[in-house]
Write a protein that holds these residues in place. Sequence first.
Motif: not given
Length: 121
Positions: A7-17
Motif C-alpha cells: 500500500s506504500r510503494p513510494g515509501a518502499f522505494v525511498l527505503l531501498i534508495a
Amino acid sequence: MSPSLSSRPGAFVLLIASLAGLAIALYAYFTPLTGVTGTLGALVAIVACLALAVMALLLFKVKRRGASIVLRILILMGLAGTFFAGMLLHQWWISAAMVVGLIGLIVDMVRATHHARLTHT
C-alpha cells in the motif's frame, strides 16, 4: 509482500534508495583509494542515509496527516542535503540514490493525496 508495503510503494522505494545510499557511503568511507576514505564528509553521508532509512520506516507507521507532512518535509531536506553531500564528495551513486529516493517520496505523496480524495468523496 506485506499489506503495508504494497500500500506504500513510494515509501518502499525511498527505503531501498536510502539503504543503497548507505551501502555506497559505507563503501566510500572504508575502501582505500575512493578519495573520501575516512573523511568526515563520507561519515556524514552514512549518518544521513541511515536517518533517511529510519524516516522511511516511520513513513510506513505514521497515520496522522500532520505528522506525515512534517516527516515528508524532513525527508525532503535530508534527500537534498545528502544529494549535495554526494556531489561534493564526487560520489555520484549516492546522489543518484537520492534522486531515486525523491521519486519514491513524490510517488508516496501522490498516492496519499489520491487515497485521501477517494476516502473523502
